[in-house]
Scaffold this motif. Sequence first.
Motif, PDB file in Angstrom:
ATOM      1  N   SER A   1      17.526  13.113 -15.746  1.00 45.07           N
ATOM      2  CA  SER A   1      16.332  12.859 -16.557  1.00 45.07           C
ATOM      3  C   SER A   1      16.698  12.148 -17.860  1.00 45.07           C
ATOM      4  O   SER A   1      16.062  11.168 -18.258  1.00 45.07           O
ATOM      5  CB  SER A   1      15.642  14.174 -16.948  1.00 45.07           C
ATOM      6  OG  SER A   1      15.282  14.911 -15.824  1.00 45.07           O
TER       7      SER A   1
ATOM      8  N   LYS B   1      11.343  18.744 -22.531  1.00 47.41           N
ATOM      9  CA  LYS B   1      10.658  18.644 -21.245  1.00 47.41           C
ATOM     10  C   LYS B   1      11.053  19.817 -20.352  1.00 47.41           C
ATOM     11  O   LYS B   1      12.019  20.519 -20.634  1.00 47.41           O
ATOM     12  CB  LYS B   1      11.039  17.320 -20.565  1.00 47.41           C
ATOM     13  CG  LYS B   1      10.513  16.100 -21.312  1.00 47.41           C
ATOM     14  CD  LYS B   1       9.037  15.926 -21.090  1.00 47.41           C
ATOM     15  CE  LYS B   1       8.407  15.072 -22.165  1.00 47.41           C
ATOM     16  NZ  LYS B   1       6.960  15.050 -22.060  1.00 47.41           N
ATOM     17  N   ASP B   2      10.333  19.954 -19.243  1.00 48.39           N
ATOM     18  CA  ASP B   2      10.601  21.037 -18.307  1.00 48.39           C
ATOM     19  C   ASP B   2      12.020  21.029 -17.761  1.00 48.39           C
ATOM     20  O   ASP B   2      12.611  22.065 -17.519  1.00 48.39           O
ATOM     21  CB  ASP B   2       9.654  20.922 -17.088  1.00 48.39           C
ATOM     22  CG  ASP B   2       8.298  21.479 -17.421  1.00 48.39           C
ATOM     23  OD1 ASP B   2       8.161  22.098 -18.498  1.00 48.39           O
ATOM     24  OD2 ASP B   2       7.369  21.293 -16.617  1.00 48.39           O
ATOM     25  N   ASN B   3      12.519  19.839 -17.551  1.00 43.92           N
ATOM     26  CA  ASN B   3      13.739  19.740 -16.785  1.00 43.92           C
ATOM     27  C   ASN B   3      14.723  18.741 -17.406  1.00 43.92           C
ATOM     28  O   ASN B   3      14.921  17.656 -16.903  1.00 43.92           O
ATOM     29  CB  ASN B   3      13.379  19.303 -15.363  1.00 43.92           C
ATOM     30  CG  ASN B   3      14.585  19.327 -14.478  1.00 43.92           C
ATOM     31  OD1 ASN B   3      15.413  20.225 -14.566  1.00 43.92           O
ATOM     32  ND2 ASN B   3      14.723  18.301 -13.664  1.00 43.92           N
TER      33      ASN B   3
ATOM     34  N   THR C   1      22.308  20.708 -16.749  1.00 45.27           N
ATOM     35  CA  THR C   1      21.437  20.465 -17.888  1.00 45.27           C
ATOM     36  C   THR C   1      22.144  19.592 -18.926  1.00 45.27           C
ATOM     37  O   THR C   1      23.373  19.634 -19.052  1.00 45.27           O
ATOM     38  CB  THR C   1      20.982  21.797 -18.518  1.00 45.27           C
ATOM     39  OG1 THR C   1      20.064  21.523 -19.558  1.00 45.27           O
ATOM     40  CG2 THR C   1      22.160  22.579 -19.078  1.00 45.27           C
TER      41      THR C   1
ATOM     42  N   ARG D   1      21.250  22.392  -8.737  1.00 45.62           N
ATOM     43  CA  ARG D   1      20.529  21.690  -9.794  1.00 45.62           C
ATOM     44  C   ARG D   1      21.461  20.692 -10.452  1.00 45.62           C
ATOM     45  O   ARG D   1      22.667  20.920 -10.550  1.00 45.62           O
ATOM     46  CB  ARG D   1      20.059  22.689 -10.865  1.00 45.62           C
ATOM     47  CG  ARG D   1      19.117  23.760 -10.371  1.00 45.62           C
ATOM     48  CD  ARG D   1      17.687  23.284 -10.473  1.00 45.62           C
ATOM     49  NE  ARG D   1      17.396  22.766 -11.784  1.00 45.62           N
ATOM     50  CZ  ARG D   1      16.889  23.484 -12.790  1.00 45.62           C
ATOM     51  NH1 ARG D   1      16.600  24.751 -12.603  1.00 45.62           N
ATOM     52  NH2 ARG D   1      16.643  22.930 -13.951  1.00 45.62           N
TER      53      ARG D   1
ATOM     54  N   TYR E   1      11.848  13.474 -12.708  1.00 50.97           N
ATOM     55  CA  TYR E   1      11.904  14.478 -13.767  1.00 50.97           C
ATOM     56  C   TYR E   1      11.783  15.897 -13.214  1.00 50.97           C
ATOM     57  O   TYR E   1      11.633  16.835 -13.978  1.00 50.97           O
ATOM     58  CB  TYR E   1      10.792  14.234 -14.790  1.00 50.97           C
ATOM     59  CG  TYR E   1      11.042  13.016 -15.622  1.00 50.97           C
ATOM     60  CD1 TYR E   1      12.179  12.921 -16.412  1.00 50.97           C
ATOM     61  CD2 TYR E   1      10.149  11.952 -15.620  1.00 50.97           C
ATOM     62  CE1 TYR E   1      12.430  11.796 -17.167  1.00 50.97           C
ATOM     63  CE2 TYR E   1      10.392  10.827 -16.379  1.00 50.97           C
ATOM     64  CZ  TYR E   1      11.534  10.755 -17.144  1.00 50.97           C
ATOM     65  OH  TYR E   1      11.773   9.642 -17.897  1.00 50.97           O
ATOM     66  N   GLN E   2      11.787  16.019 -11.891  1.00 47.40           N
ATOM     67  CA  GLN E   2      11.678  17.356 -11.328  1.00 47.40           C
ATOM     68  C   GLN E   2      13.046  17.947 -11.025  1.00 47.40           C
ATOM     69  O   GLN E   2      14.058  17.264 -11.089  1.00 47.40           O
ATOM     70  CB  GLN E   2      10.765  17.322 -10.098  1.00 47.40           C
ATOM     71  CG  GLN E   2       9.309  17.125 -10.538  1.00 47.40           C
ATOM     72  CD  GLN E   2       8.397  16.808  -9.383  1.00 47.40           C
ATOM     73  OE1 GLN E   2       8.721  17.061  -8.238  1.00 47.40           O
ATOM     74  NE2 GLN E   2       7.242  16.235  -9.674  1.00 47.40           N
ATOM     75  N   LYS E   3      13.029  19.208 -10.690  1.00 47.33           N
ATOM     76  CA  LYS E   3      14.294  19.941 -10.625  1.00 47.33           C
ATOM     77  C   LYS E   3      15.220  19.499  -9.505  1.00 47.33           C
ATOM     78  O   LYS E   3      16.427  19.595  -9.627  1.00 47.33           O
ATOM     79  CB  LYS E   3      13.999  21.440 -10.449  1.00 47.33           C
ATOM     80  CG  LYS E   3      13.559  22.087 -11.731  1.00 47.33           C
ATOM     81  CD  LYS E   3      13.124  23.518 -11.501  1.00 47.33           C
ATOM     82  CE  LYS E   3      12.422  24.042 -12.756  1.00 47.33           C
ATOM     83  NZ  LYS E   3      11.732  25.303 -12.497  1.00 47.33           N
ATOM     84  N   GLU E   4      14.626  19.045  -8.425  1.00 49.09           N
ATOM     85  CA  GLU E   4      15.430  18.760  -7.248  1.00 49.09           C
ATOM     86  C   GLU E   4      16.500  17.704  -7.503  1.00 49.09           C
ATOM     87  O   GLU E   4      16.326  16.812  -8.313  1.00 49.09           O
ATOM     88  CB  GLU E   4      14.525  18.231  -6.135  1.00 49.09           C
ATOM     89  CG  GLU E   4      13.327  19.079  -5.857  1.00 49.09           C
ATOM     90  CD  GLU E   4      12.349  18.320  -4.999  1.00 49.09           C
ATOM     91  OE1 GLU E   4      12.719  17.941  -3.892  1.00 49.09           O
ATOM     92  OE2 GLU E   4      11.217  18.105  -5.454  1.00 49.09           O
TER      93      GLU E   4
ATOM     94  N   ASP F   1      17.680  17.577 -17.473  1.00 50.37           N
ATOM     95  CA  ASP F   1      19.014  17.495 -16.874  1.00 50.37           C
ATOM     96  C   ASP F   1      19.634  16.116 -17.132  1.00 50.37           C
ATOM     97  O   ASP F   1      19.042  15.258 -17.772  1.00 50.37           O
ATOM     98  CB  ASP F   1      18.971  17.852 -15.382  1.00 50.37           C
ATOM     99  CG  ASP F   1      18.230  16.824 -14.539  1.00 50.37           C
ATOM    100  OD1 ASP F   1      18.107  15.660 -14.955  1.00 50.37           O
ATOM    101  OD2 ASP F   1      17.768  17.199 -13.454  1.00 50.37           O
TER     102      ASP F   1
END
Lengths: 202, 202, 202
Positions: B33, B26-28, C199, C196, C146-149, B30
């Motif tokens: 997620s 997926k995009d992110n 990861t 962030r 699921y977004q970066k923030e 982390d």
Amino acid sequence: MSIQYILEIAGTCAFAISGALAVKDKDNPDWFSASFTAFVSSIGGGTVRDLLLGSYPLVWISDITILYAIMVGIVLTFIFYKKLIRLRRTLFLFDTFGIALFTIVGTEKALSLGVRPEIAAIMGVFSAVMGGVIRDTMTNEIPIVYQKEVYATACLAGAVSYLVLDYVGTERNTAFILAAAVIILLRILAVRLKWRVPTFFR
Amino acid sequence: MSIQYILEIAGTCAFAISGALAVKDKDNPDWFSASFTAFVSSIGGGTVRDLLLGSYPLVWISDITILYAIMVGIVLTFIFYKKLIRLRRTLFLFDTFGIALFTIVGTEKALSLGVRPEIAAIMGVFSAVMGGVIRDTMTNEIPIVYQKEVYATACLAGAVSYLVLDYVGTERNTAFILAAAVIILLRILAVRLKWRVPTFFR
Amino acid sequence: MSIQYILEIAGTCAFAISGALAVKDKDNPDWFSASFTAFVSSIGGGTVRDLLLGSYPLVWISDITILYAIMVGIVLTFIFYKKLIRLRRTLFLFDTFGIALFTIVGTEKALSLGVRPEIAAIMGVFSAVMGGVIRDTMTNEIPIVYQKEVYATACLAGAVSYLVLDYVGTERNTAFILAAAVIILLRILAVRLKWRVPTFFR
């Protein structure tokens, strides 16, 4: 068996047909996909309403007839899908009758559980449209409530009509039929005359 | 602690691993997620079943071991994900054991709450697959029940087998193991022999 | 009326505004789409929490003020949306206050219903973010979690802070304010300093 019960079973069957047909142009239109979608489309709206209201047991769990109505819808779709697709207009009418019925039944059920009329109207709309919303979300379509048609808005108008008629003391069956007629007429006129819900961002 | 309980905890852990791995491309991808997806995948199926049945408290709320099993799965994935991805076949077996177990446990739980066998079979399938459906819907994938594999259909066959064995009076543990074996065998054979659920629209 | 209640109503109104604005660039930004999205965004988190905890009646069903706060948010968005879009920074602050408040209120409510602290933290995070997750899933966006923030992670940190402060015997209002401050600070710092979440797959 009341007329209303027969109509509800017929409405469930019609929702199952439109649910099964919804996987037609998907990547993998197999028996399970079609049946699962038919099932979720049919019971989704009432289930969301009853979960929100905490009304147990859920209708389709306590009344097995609903499951069999869905199965009949699936088998009818399997046998007659080519005809059904050609009968687009008939299907549209069935669906319109279905959402009209489910809106008023849902509104009435919520009222009978003692919630305020504003909440009952929301529950009526949810009963009619949430099955379709869940179906569209799962199949990665844009949910029906986000499409151009006057769909959920017609349901909301019908639910409010029912509540007003009920408030002014209209006899229950009359209120039921009039409010359902509001939904059916609004929806047919909207499609015929290409009505749109006004845009929110001018 | 019964063998079944140990297996359930192991199954939850396996579901958490496959959930965490699902965000890999997926995009992110982390920590949040991965953990969120692991959690939702693991508890989703049983939660949908228990909400529909109105069975409170939810299993993972009353038994904290489940949350820790999920955390173990997340940490194992974090440490060993390169190995786990290479162990695709082992993961497939784990997932297959997991859905077999959850199907029969779900069917049995629904039956014990007094619903009809048809409904219990649906609850068994939902227990096994709805975690994956919610995971796939949230991550904008095509839900697993809409993919080609014989997945939910194998669960349905197992749930029906369990109900038939139970009906004819088979001893409970025997019925449990046989029905789980039906799911595991069907799923392995389906993948090996590229079986497909028959298409709905001929 | 306590200060907390006033803040909750204001938070609901802020969530409704951000929900209505979310359909701005969609295909069909009509009144129904905007209102439906505003409604689901506002009540989604608390509804998921209360369904999972089996806590009936749902807050927005028993307290009609919430529905009217949402309606006010919708009307404000309709009238002032051009200004609101320019006030991006103010909206961000409102949303941040909203999730901070909802996280701690959700954590506290779960605790008061007798669940373990680990579960209460999850319920706190769900209260704050699930409205957004449902909104994003329905509008086919990538869900906010699921977004970066650093969004849900800030809520989790705040919920855990509250639980620790509560455990060590901090006075309730102090714990509430400190834990909310943790969320607000983390979120503002994260956006300012482009933090962030680490990861998961190194």
